[in-house]
Design an enzyme around this catalytic site. Structure first.
Site, short mmCIF file in Angstrom:
data_model
loop_
_atom_site.label_atom_id
_atom_site.label_comp_id
_atom_site.label_asym_id
_atom_site.label_seq_id
_atom_site.Cartn_x
_atom_site.Cartn_y
_atom_site.Cartn_z
N SER A 8 44.33 44.73 45.01
CA SER A 8 44.00 43.36 45.42
C SER A 8 45.03 42.38 44.88
CB SER A 8 42.61 42.98 44.90
OG SER A 8 42.43 41.58 45.05
N HIS A 32 44.96 44.76 49.63
CA HIS A 32 43.70 44.05 49.80
C HIS A 32 43.94 42.54 49.63
CE1 HIS A 32 39.23 43.90 49.53
NE2 HIS A 32 39.41 42.95 48.62
N ASP A 34 42.19 38.88 49.57
CA ASP A 34 40.91 38.18 49.41
C ASP A 34 40.99 36.76 49.93
OD1 ASP A 34 39.17 40.11 48.03
OD2 ASP A 34 40.71 40.04 46.48
N MET A 36 39.10 33.38 50.48
CA MET A 36 37.92 32.66 49.96
C MET A 36 37.98 31.20 50.39
SD MET A 36 37.73 34.08 46.07
CE MET A 36 38.04 35.80 45.66
N HIS A 65 39.69 40.85 53.28
CA HIS A 65 38.29 40.71 52.85
C HIS A 65 37.93 39.23 52.93
CE1 HIS A 65 35.35 41.03 49.16
NE2 HIS A 65 34.72 40.76 50.28
N MET A 67 35.73 36.31 52.41
CA MET A 67 34.58 35.76 51.69
C MET A 67 34.44 34.32 52.14
SD MET A 67 35.43 37.58 48.10
CE MET A 67 37.07 37.94 48.69
N MET A 136 30.05 45.43 47.21
CA MET A 136 30.63 44.66 46.10
C MET A 136 30.04 45.15 44.78
SD MET A 136 32.85 42.62 47.40
CE MET A 136 33.24 41.83 45.83
N GLY A 143 38.52 37.69 40.29
CA GLY A 143 38.97 38.96 39.75
C GLY A 143 38.61 39.07 38.28
N ASP A 174 34.55 47.25 45.43
CA ASP A 174 35.44 46.14 45.09
C ASP A 174 34.83 45.34 43.95
OD1 ASP A 174 37.20 44.01 45.04
OD2 ASP A 174 36.64 43.23 47.01
C1 DX5 Z 1 36.47 39.54 44.07
C2 DX5 Z 1 37.44 40.14 45.04
C3 DX5 Z 1 38.14 41.33 44.52
C4 DX5 Z 1 38.95 41.10 43.26
C5 DX5 Z 1 38.73 42.31 42.42
O1 DX5 Z 1 35.57 38.72 44.74
O2 DX5 Z 1 36.81 40.51 46.24
O3 DX5 Z 1 38.93 41.95 45.52
O4 DX5 Z 1 40.33 40.95 43.48
O5 DX5 Z 1 39.36 42.11 41.21
P1 DX5 Z 1 39.14 43.11 39.98
O6 DX5 Z 1 39.59 44.46 40.43
O7 DX5 Z 1 40.00 42.52 38.92
O8 DX5 Z 1 37.68 43.08 39.65
ZN ZN Z 2 37.98 41.75 47.68
#
Ligand code: DX5
Ligand code: ZN
Length: 227
Positions: A8, A32, A34, A36, A65, A67, A136, A143, A174
């Site tokens: 990610s 990946h 993200d 948001m 992904h 969100m 999730m 992260g 994830d």
């Molecule tokens: C969180 C994201 C993840 C995030 C995971 O909402 O969807 O993809 O980057 O990060 P780690 O692996 O550090 O938990």
């Molecule tokens: Zn993610």
């Protein structure tokens, strides 16, 4: 069932995304991304213009992904510009069948994500419409959070439902996936592993991907579900 690793870029340096993508290009399967919107989750990252730019530089396929609220409005566009996978959240989408079909019609794999508190039963009827189910393992938004063990029984349940439905849907985890937790995920049924801080927080991201893959492969080899 092959193990796939999807680093990610949320934990990467956003000012050097092309370099950060290249750092894992030789060892990872996906990148990946993200997305948001500060509404579905309390954080804001990047959107379509950045994904379009990244597509020009990244050699790995993009695993987007989303969100975001109103994924029906945005998801097909990510597929149209060239994302290989587009995942939307079950909690956000109002017309899941239409949206998942639009993603596939635009040429991408369709993913459906559920938060830790959302029962897997909510998406059972949609398994034929998706290529990947994302469970999730943290509350989405950031992260570096701690892995939520409470998702493990749900992973087993999801793997079982997938097997009964024919078995071609990938099962992604994830959040908090690292060298301490990846084996438990693989044993419980996951086959696609997102890792942000465990990859980009490491001195050598490419080697971190390889190490995670090896752990996941070993755990999968001993897992009952994979027999
Ligand atoms: C969180 C994201 C993840 C995030 C995971 O909402 O969807 O993809 O980057 O990060 P780690 O692996 O550090 O938990
Ligand atoms: Zn993610």
């Amino acid at each position: 069932m092959a193990v796939q690793i999807s680093p990610s870029i949320l934990s990467a340096d956003f000012a050097r995304l092309a370099d950060e993508a290249a750092a894992v290009a030789a060892t990872a399967d996906w990148l990946h991304v993200d997305v948001m919107d500060n509404h579905f989750v309390p954080n804001l990252t990047l959107g379509l213009p950045v994904v379009e730019s990244l597509l020009k530089h990244a050699t790995l396929p993009l695993d987007c992904h989303l969100m975001i609220e109103e994924p029906e409005r945005w998801a097909p566009a990510y597929a149209e510009v060239g994302a290989r996978n587009v995942t939307i959240h079950a909690e956000a989408v109002r017309a899941p069948v239409r949206t998942l079909r639009a993603i596939r019609a635009a040429g991408a794999r369709a993913g459906l994500a559920v938060n830790p508190g959302t029962p897997v039963e909510h998406v059972t009827d949609l398994l034929s419409e998706i290529d990947m189910l994302l469970l999730m393992t943290v509350e989405p938004g950031f992260g570096g959070q701690h892995f939520l063990d409470i998702v493990l029984p749900k992973l087993r349940q999801a793997r079982d439902l997938i097997a009964r439905s024919g078995g071609s849907v990938w099962l992604q985890v994830d959040g908090g996936v690292d060298e301490e937790t990846i084996e438990r995920c693989a044993e419980a049924g996951a086959d696609v592993f997102v890792a942000g801080s465990a990859v980009y927080g490491a001195d050598d991201p490419a080697a971190a991907v390889q190490a995670l893959r090896q752990q996941a492969e070993q755990a999968t080899a001993h897992a009952l579900w994979a027999r």
